[in-house]
Design an enzyme around this catalytic site. Structure first.
Site, PDB file in Angstrom:
ATOM      1  N   ASP A  17       0.800  -1.239   0.000  1.00 50.36           N
ATOM      2  CA  ASP A  17       0.000   0.000   0.000  1.00 50.36           C
ATOM      3  C   ASP A  17       0.827   1.280   0.000  1.00 50.36           C
ATOM      4  O   ASP A  17       0.506   2.234   0.731  1.00 50.36           O
ATOM      5  CB  ASP A  17      -0.943   0.008   1.201  1.00 50.36           C
TER       6      ASP A  17
ATOM      7  N   LYS B  42      -6.306  -4.999  -3.354  1.00 52.25           N
ATOM      8  CA  LYS B  42      -6.874  -5.733  -2.219  1.00 52.25           C
ATOM      9  C   LYS B  42      -7.967  -4.889  -1.577  1.00 52.25           C
ATOM     10  O   LYS B  42      -7.823  -3.675  -1.447  1.00 52.25           O
ATOM     11  CB  LYS B  42      -5.804  -6.129  -1.200  1.00 52.25           C
TER      12      LYS B  42
ATOM     13  N   CYS C 272      -2.116  -3.020   7.691  1.00 50.85           N
ATOM     14  CA  CYS C 272      -2.083  -3.927   6.543  1.00 50.85           C
ATOM     15  C   CYS C 272      -0.830  -4.794   6.487  1.00 50.85           C
ATOM     16  O   CYS C 272      -0.903  -5.952   6.062  1.00 50.85           O
ATOM     17  CB  CYS C 272      -2.236  -3.129   5.257  1.00 50.85           C
TER      18      CYS C 272
END
Length: 230
Positions: free
Chosen positions: A24, A133, A166
């Site tokens: 990310d 995702k 995450c």
């Protein structure tokens, strides 16, 4: 085989059976004006993390490791985010921020938006894999597990943001699926106060994996060059 000095002990891995996971590294999480910044999280110290990820990616690619980039987010209508029947609807700070500030609707973590894009400094190359995702863990509703198993990959080296959300979620899920997870601590950044970073790293090195740093990782790879077999 490569032996990496780490906490709580060194770990040995075959770079040909290892993937570098970049979690990310989007404007949303690393750039002023992105989602985390607008939601009140401090992103002022993310620049060194970006530089360290660049270094780690370069070393991993030279060693023949697979590079996997994750982008967290949803479709423009946020169907993938889940409605009120999903806990994600209630706990996602991006969704909560947009409900509080309706002018941001459609701008945070929406596919195709500036917020969703990877930061300018980090550009996937041919041979890398880019995966969307919809939740914190990179294993949930993605082909990650299939991609790794089909290539015989058992070791995962993690970088990215946020360490305590995450990154840790993906590493934990990997642990449950019998993957060996390593975090490069100076190539990660927390969402929240500094103690969140320390707590996440403590959890990882004590219960779920190993913790090292970018310089040590690069040094461990530098003695031998590898060529990935397609």
């Amino acid at each position: 085989m490569t032996t990496l000095t780490a906490r709580p002990e060194a770990i040995t891995f075959d770079p040909q059976q290892t993937a570098l996971i970049v979690v990310d590294m989007q404007n949303a999480y690393a750039t002023p004006g992105g989602y985390l910044d607008l939601a009140g999280f401090d992103v002022s110290t993310t620049r060194p993390v970006i530089a360290n990820i660049q270094t780690a990616v370069t070393a991993a690619r030279a060693a023949g490791m697979l590079i996997i980039w994750f982008q967290n987010g949803w479709d423009e209508q946020y169907v993938e985010a889940g409605g009120p029947g999903s806990p994600n609807f209630h706990k996602s700070n991006a969704l909560k921020t947009m409900r509080k500030q309706p002018q941001l609707q459609g701008k945070l973590l929406a596919k195709g938006s500036w917020d969703y894009q990877l930061v300018d400094e980090l550009v996937p190359q041919p041979g890398d894999i880019v995966l969307p995702k919809p939740r914190y863990s990179g294993f949930f509703n993605t082909p990650l597990d299939s991609i790794l198993r089909s290539r015989g990959i058992r070791h995962l080296v993690f970088t990215g943001i946020a360490t305590n959300v995450c990154v840790e979620s993906t590493l934990r899920d990997g642990f449950f699926l019998e993957y060996f997870g390593v975090v490069l601590e100076d190539a990660t950044h927390q969402a929240g106060p500094e103690f969140a970073q320390k707590a996440a790293l403590f959890n990882i090195e004590t219960f779920f994996g190993w913790v090292s740093d970018v310089e040590t990782f690069c040094d461990a790879l530098s003695s031998t060059s590898f060529a990935r077999i397609a």
